[in-house]
Structures are given as C-alpha cells and as structure tokens.
Design an enzyme around this catalytic site. Sequence first.
Site, PDB file in Angstrom:
ATOM      1  N   LYS A  22     -42.211  16.062  83.019  1.00 48.48           N
ATOM      2  CA  LYS A  22     -42.217  17.810  82.815  1.00 48.48           C
ATOM      3  C   LYS A  22     -43.226  18.834  83.318  1.00 48.48           C
ATOM      4  O   LYS A  22     -42.337  19.568  84.131  1.00 48.48           O
ATOM      5  CB  LYS A  22     -42.649  18.018  81.251  1.00 48.48           C
ATOM      6  CG  LYS A  22     -43.895  18.858  80.322  1.00 48.48           C
ATOM      7  CD  LYS A  22     -43.705  19.152  79.539  1.00 48.48           C
ATOM      8  CE  LYS A  22     -45.459  19.194  78.553  1.00 48.48           C
ATOM      9  NZ  LYS A  22     -45.781  19.856  79.491  1.00 48.48           N
ATOM     10  N   ASN A  23     -44.020  18.029  83.462  1.00 49.38           N
ATOM     11  CA  ASN A  23     -44.936  18.932  85.017  1.00 49.38           C
ATOM     12  C   ASN A  23     -44.876  18.858  86.209  1.00 49.38           C
ATOM     13  O   ASN A  23     -44.913  19.939  86.916  1.00 49.38           O
ATOM     14  CB  ASN A  23     -46.094  18.109  83.841  1.00 49.38           C
ATOM     15  CG  ASN A  23     -46.693  18.382  82.915  1.00 49.38           C
ATOM     16  OD1 ASN A  23     -46.582  19.514  82.161  1.00 49.38           O
ATOM     17  ND2 ASN A  23     -48.226  18.458  82.612  1.00 49.38           N
ATOM     18  N   ARG A  93     -46.777  28.235  78.116  1.00 49.30           N
ATOM     19  CA  ARG A  93     -47.974  28.630  78.949  1.00 49.30           C
ATOM     20  C   ARG A  93     -47.496  28.788  79.927  1.00 49.30           C
ATOM     21  O   ARG A  93     -47.649  29.502  81.369  1.00 49.30           O
ATOM     22  CB  ARG A  93     -49.531  28.267  78.360  1.00 49.30           C
ATOM     23  CG  ARG A  93     -49.713  28.366  77.785  1.00 49.30           C
ATOM     24  CD  ARG A  93     -50.882  27.959  77.470  1.00 49.30           C
ATOM     25  NE  ARG A  93     -52.053  28.498  78.741  1.00 49.30           N
ATOM     26  CZ  ARG A  93     -52.542  29.431  79.205  1.00 49.30           C
ATOM     27  NH1 ARG A  93     -52.615  29.956  78.211  1.00 49.30           N
ATOM     28  NH2 ARG A  93     -53.367  29.224  79.920  1.00 49.30           N
ATOM     29  N   CYS A 117     -54.184  28.973  73.661  1.00 48.48           N
ATOM     30  CA  CYS A 117     -53.191  28.239  72.787  1.00 48.48           C
ATOM     31  C   CYS A 117     -54.477  27.000  72.046  1.00 48.48           C
ATOM     32  O   CYS A 117     -55.661  27.203  72.114  1.00 48.48           O
ATOM     33  CB  CYS A 117     -52.476  27.642  73.981  1.00 48.48           C
ATOM     34  SG  CYS A 117     -53.333  26.087  74.448  1.00 48.48           S
ATOM     35  N   ARG A 122     -57.894  29.259  78.001  1.00 45.71           N
ATOM     36  CA  ARG A 122     -56.787  28.572  79.189  1.00 45.71           C
ATOM     37  C   ARG A 122     -56.513  30.238  79.709  1.00 45.71           C
ATOM     38  O   ARG A 122     -55.153  30.614  80.021  1.00 45.71           O
ATOM     39  CB  ARG A 122     -55.728  28.148  79.044  1.00 45.71           C
ATOM     40  CG  ARG A 122     -55.811  26.891  78.150  1.00 45.71           C
ATOM     41  CD  ARG A 122     -54.822  26.184  77.381  1.00 45.71           C
ATOM     42  NE  ARG A 122     -53.974  25.203  78.685  1.00 45.71           N
ATOM     43  CZ  ARG A 122     -52.975  24.404  78.524  1.00 45.71           C
ATOM     44  NH1 ARG A 122     -52.494  24.249  77.293  1.00 45.71           N
ATOM     45  NH2 ARG A 122     -52.572  24.030  79.497  1.00 45.71           N
ATOM     46  N   ASP A 306     -54.209  14.938  78.907  1.00 45.89           N
ATOM     47  CA  ASP A 306     -53.039  14.107  78.006  1.00 45.89           C
ATOM     48  C   ASP A 306     -53.005  12.963  77.625  1.00 45.89           C
ATOM     49  O   ASP A 306     -51.464  12.530  76.718  1.00 45.89           O
ATOM     50  CB  ASP A 306     -51.993  14.588  79.532  1.00 45.89           C
ATOM     51  CG  ASP A 306     -51.575  16.635  79.804  1.00 45.89           C
ATOM     52  OD1 ASP A 306     -52.711  17.134  78.913  1.00 45.89           O
ATOM     53  OD2 ASP A 306     -50.898  16.813  80.266  1.00 45.89           O
ATOM     54  N   VAL A 328     -61.723  18.372  80.264  1.00 44.17           N
ATOM     55  CA  VAL A 328     -61.191  19.223  80.664  1.00 44.17           C
ATOM     56  C   VAL A 328     -60.882  20.649  79.673  1.00 44.17           C
ATOM     57  O   VAL A 328     -60.853  21.443  80.266  1.00 44.17           O
ATOM     58  CB  VAL A 328     -59.833  18.873  80.772  1.00 44.17           C
ATOM     59  CG1 VAL A 328     -58.799  20.180  81.518  1.00 44.17           C
ATOM     60  CG2 VAL A 328     -60.535  17.715  82.138  1.00 44.17           C
ATOM     61  N   ARG A 398     -41.702  18.877  72.641  1.00 47.10           N
ATOM     62  CA  ARG A 398     -41.753  19.354  73.766  1.00 47.10           C
ATOM     63  C   ARG A 398     -42.015  18.676  75.147  1.00 47.10           C
ATOM     64  O   ARG A 398     -41.829  19.419  76.255  1.00 47.10           O
ATOM     65  CB  ARG A 398     -43.288  20.913  74.198  1.00 47.10           C
ATOM     66  CG  ARG A 398     -42.774  22.116  73.658  1.00 47.10           C
ATOM     67  CD  ARG A 398     -44.065  23.322  73.075  1.00 47.10           C
ATOM     68  NE  ARG A 398     -45.037  22.828  74.524  1.00 47.10           N
ATOM     69  CZ  ARG A 398     -45.885  22.819  74.819  1.00 47.10           C
ATOM     70  NH1 ARG A 398     -46.764  22.718  74.269  1.00 47.10           N
ATOM     71  NH2 ARG A 398     -46.412  22.762  75.951  1.00 47.10           N
TER      72      ARG A 398
HETATM   73  C1  UD1 Z   1     -51.635  21.091  83.438  1.00 47.32           C
HETATM   74  C2  UD1 Z   1     -51.101  20.721  82.343  1.00 47.32           C
HETATM   75  C3  UD1 Z   1     -51.225  20.375  80.858  1.00 47.32           C
HETATM   76  C4  UD1 Z   1     -52.765  19.270  81.282  1.00 47.32           C
HETATM   77  C5  UD1 Z   1     -53.646  20.201  82.152  1.00 47.32           C
HETATM   78  C6  UD1 Z   1     -54.769  19.324  82.626  1.00 47.32           C
HETATM   79  C7  UD1 Z   1     -49.177  21.895  83.738  1.00 47.32           C
HETATM   80  C8  UD1 Z   1     -47.585  22.956  83.317  1.00 47.32           C
HETATM   81  N1  UD1 Z   1     -49.716  21.566  82.879  1.00 47.32           N
HETATM   82  O1  UD1 Z   1     -52.774  22.613  82.496  1.00 47.32           O
HETATM   83  O2  UD1 Z   1     -50.617  18.883  80.760  1.00 47.32           O
HETATM   84  O3  UD1 Z   1     -53.233  19.176  80.172  1.00 47.32           O
HETATM   85  O4  UD1 Z   1     -53.289  21.110  83.437  1.00 47.32           O
HETATM   86  O5  UD1 Z   1     -54.216  18.613  83.991  1.00 47.32           O
HETATM   87  O6  UD1 Z   1     -48.398  20.880  84.488  1.00 47.32           O
HETATM   88  N2  UD1 Z   1     -59.783  27.161  84.346  1.00 47.32           N
HETATM   89  C9  UD1 Z   1     -59.730  28.684  83.992  1.00 47.32           C
HETATM   90  N3  UD1 Z   1     -59.293  29.320  84.644  1.00 47.32           N
HETATM   91  C10 UD1 Z   1     -58.331  29.480  84.975  1.00 47.32           C
HETATM   92  C11 UD1 Z   1     -57.553  28.154  85.047  1.00 47.32           C
HETATM   93  C12 UD1 Z   1     -58.124  27.032  84.352  1.00 47.32           C
HETATM   94  O7  UD1 Z   1     -60.898  28.738  83.682  1.00 47.32           O
HETATM   95  O8  UD1 Z   1     -57.729  30.235  85.997  1.00 47.32           O
HETATM   96  C13 UD1 Z   1     -59.779  25.839  82.916  1.00 47.32           C
HETATM   97  C14 UD1 Z   1     -58.819  25.856  82.212  1.00 47.32           C
HETATM   98  O9  UD1 Z   1     -59.178  26.229  80.576  1.00 47.32           O
HETATM   99  C15 UD1 Z   1     -59.049  24.666  81.559  1.00 47.32           C
HETATM  100  C16 UD1 Z   1     -58.884  23.413  82.654  1.00 47.32           C
HETATM  101  O10 UD1 Z   1     -59.510  25.101  84.103  1.00 47.32           O
HETATM  102  O11 UD1 Z   1     -60.360  24.453  81.131  1.00 47.32           O
HETATM  103  C17 UD1 Z   1     -57.892  22.573  83.392  1.00 47.32           C
HETATM  104  O12 UD1 Z   1     -57.395  23.588  83.142  1.00 47.32           O
HETATM  105  P1  UD1 Z   1     -55.541  23.730  84.367  1.00 47.32           P
HETATM  106  O13 UD1 Z   1     -55.812  22.196  85.416  1.00 47.32           O
HETATM  107  O14 UD1 Z   1     -55.449  25.145  84.975  1.00 47.32           O
HETATM  108  O15 UD1 Z   1     -54.462  23.435  82.828  1.00 47.32           O
HETATM  109  P2  UD1 Z   1     -52.793  23.707  83.468  1.00 47.32           P
HETATM  110  O16 UD1 Z   1     -53.013  23.353  84.570  1.00 47.32           O
HETATM  111  O17 UD1 Z   1     -52.783  24.706  82.204  1.00 47.32           O
END
Ligand code: UD1
Length: 420
Positions: A22-23, A93, A117, A122, A306, A328, A398
Amino acid sequence: MERLIIKGGKQLQGEINCSGAKNSGLPILAASILIDDSVLIGNLPHLKDISTMLELLNSMGTDICFHENGDIEVDSTKIHILEARYDLVKTMRASVLVMGPLVARHGKAKISQPGGCNIGARPINFHLQGLEKMGAQIKSDNKFIYIEAKKLIPIQFEFPNVSVTGTENLMMASVFVEGKTTLKNCAKEPEVEDLANFLNSCGAKIEGAGSSVITIEGVETLKKTHWEVLFDRIEAGTYLVAGAITKGKVRINKIIPEKLKCLIISLEKMGFKIFCSKNSIEIDARQSTIKCQDFSTDPYPGFPTDMQAQLMALNCIGEGSALITEQVFENRFQHVKELRKMGANITLEKNHAVVKGVPNLVGSEVTASDLRASASLVLAGLIGKNRTKINEIHHIDRGYECIEEKLNKLGAEIIREPLA
Ligand code: UD1
C-alpha cells in the site's frame, strides 16, 4: 462493525503469496496527477487505504477503470478540483501525497490539515519547507493548507529528518521544474525507489532514489505507463512472524528477500532458520527455541517501525528479556496494554519497552488502536490459549489484504464476526 475471533494454538504450515505494498500504491496513484495520459497500475492491494486514495482522486476529477485482470486504469488528466477534502484526509493521512503532484501540475492545492494520529503528531512541516523553498506561497488556517506557485524553481534541500512521504512529495513536486533539484537526507525506503522507477518509466529523470541523495532533472511532460506495484515487505514480515510465533513452517512467495534484511537478521538472532530464494522466503520454526532479542526502530535500511509491534508480540513468548526502542514515532506502543491483557510482561519507559518472556499468552478481548498494533494482536491471538476477540478491526483492514483468509490457508482458525 466487525471483529476477529481467533482460536489460538494452531501451528502454521504452508505457503502464501505476498500482496502489493500500500505504501507504494498510494504515492504511485497520487503521481497519476502528473501524467499526460491514463496509467495502468497492477498488483495494487485490495485495501481500505487504496480505495480512499481512489475516492480522493475521483473527488478531484480522475476517471478510474477497474480491469478484469485486476489492473486499475487511472486517468487524472481532467482533474479540476484541486482540493484534498477533510473527510478523506481525516481517514487517511497519506492523502497529503496529492499535494506535490497538484502543485507541480496545476500550480495550486488546498489540503485539509492532516493533524496528529494515534501513533504521533506527524507534522508535514518538511514537505511545506521544501515547497516554500521551491517558490510556493503557503497559507494555512485551522482547517486547510493553501499552496500556490506560478513557477517552481530548482532547489537544494536537505530534510532535517528522514521522511518517507516528505521525500515522495518533493520528488513529485520537482519533476517538471526546469533545471536540477537536489534532495538530501532522503528516505531510502524501497517504496520511494518504486515511485521513482514508476515516474522514470513515464519519462521523468530521477536519479539516486534508494540512497540519501536524489536528483531530479525537470522534464516537460510524462507519458503513459503500465506499472506493477512492489510487494509489501511489512505484510511479508508479519506472516514470517506468524510462522515464527506458532513454531510452524511458512513460505512467502512473490517477494524480494533483500528488502527484509534487517528483519531476517533479527529473526535469525532470535533462533529461527530462514531460507531465502530469489522471490520467496521461508521460516522453519518447528525446532526453534525463541530467544528474546533487543532491537531499535530506524528509517530503512534499519528495523522498520511498521514491524515493531509484531516483533514485540514474538518477544513476549521468548526466553530472557528484550529492550525495544521506538525511534521513529513518539506514541507507538499502544499495543502494549492490550498484549498485557493477554498475559505479556512488558514495562514501558518513554520510548523504551522491556519485554520479559513468558511461556505462553492467554486469549482475551482486546482492541486494535492502529494498523500495526492490530497485527501484533492477531499474532498474539494465534498462540493465545483459548480464544482472542479483536475489536476495531477496521484498522487492520487498512493495511492487510484478506488477513484471515491468508492465515487460515496456513492452518489458523480465525473468523470475522459482524457486531450488532
Ligand atoms: C511513512 C509510512 C508509514 C511508516 C513511516 C515510517 C506511507 C504512506 N506511510 O509514513 O507506514 O510508518 O513512513 O517508516 O508511506 N516528520 C516530521 N515532519 C515532517 C515529516 C515527518 O517531523 O514533515 C517526522 C514524523 O512525525 C515521524 C518521522 O518524521 O516522527 C518519520 O515520519 P515519515 O517518514 O514522514 O512518516 P510518513 O511518511 O508519514
């Protein structure tokens, strides 16, 4: 509303095919906004998140056609509503992934605030910082983020922290930008690479995806392609742990074992035998003594956040104790209180969990709080004495395609029961 009822104690044996990720599917569907034609996408999993992304694209003007062989044809050339609605962003999200493509193609996007969430705050500040540096004007109120850009410019941008969807959004935003964009400290996840390969097959010029530096040379248009989405390494990992926890023998086909390296190393250290071939992986846990093993989550190629909940469930019945560190997300231990209801011995301090192994778990009534937490409850249920009832299973739907069908094929006894 439905719940899963699991009769624990069955040793799993056999083989299953892994579904598409899905990702990978989500950003690739969002990227259809960038293409000057329809695109054919295969190996998309049948999951709630994928339907939500299709609904979001459709709400903006995308035509979607379901082919008999399972491929989905997506034509986003007629998109005219440049908005990601609240009701859709609220349920998923990853809806923010349309932001980069909308700004790149249409110079404008209105995205409902994603908010926090269950697993953490996030924020999407890195996505926005990058777009702003590219010349976009960004405004926001408590409901929406409004982005506008007459012309985007090439930039050098270093992510303050690794972000998967942040990397994907900025990569997609840059595909038409004249000149060379350089993104540093990028996420190296295989799903980022899959998106880049998809875009390159449409004519984009992206180099370095899968490493920490990605460069994008702007092109004028992107053309039609037919793409098979990458396998779901988290689904594969979850079923490997299902084999391990039930002391069974399970083979998972249609995967690339190399993408599961960190999990394989952890499972081997815990005492399991793993056999890899080109496109499949097998775990033989029939003679294994499970040894608890410390691990910390990290961005790829580190141990995936994950998979943290699932490996914690396995440690619950190991010999000794394990220190599990979540690096993370700040609130990703919600499965702990439910696993404790099943007899697990886990203590929490900040982002650390200490698991002391117990001989077995006991079936109980538990509640799923997020996608991967719910997977850990299913795994615990597979060995729990008596029956485990899992509520709020919309979380699991999901991200896991036909979970009870696949596990039952391996010998589990799981039923889905409607709740009045
Ligand atoms: C993606 C995956 C999710 C997985 C995660 C980490 C998808 C759709 N989802 O989520 O399944 O658990 O990667 O492997 O691919 N952060 C910030 N600012 C930002 C962006 C991120 O502070 O602008 C922080 C987040 O709060 C978190 C960390 O960075 O603590 C990593 O988040 P991120 O890699 O962005 O996760 P997602 O892309 O949302």
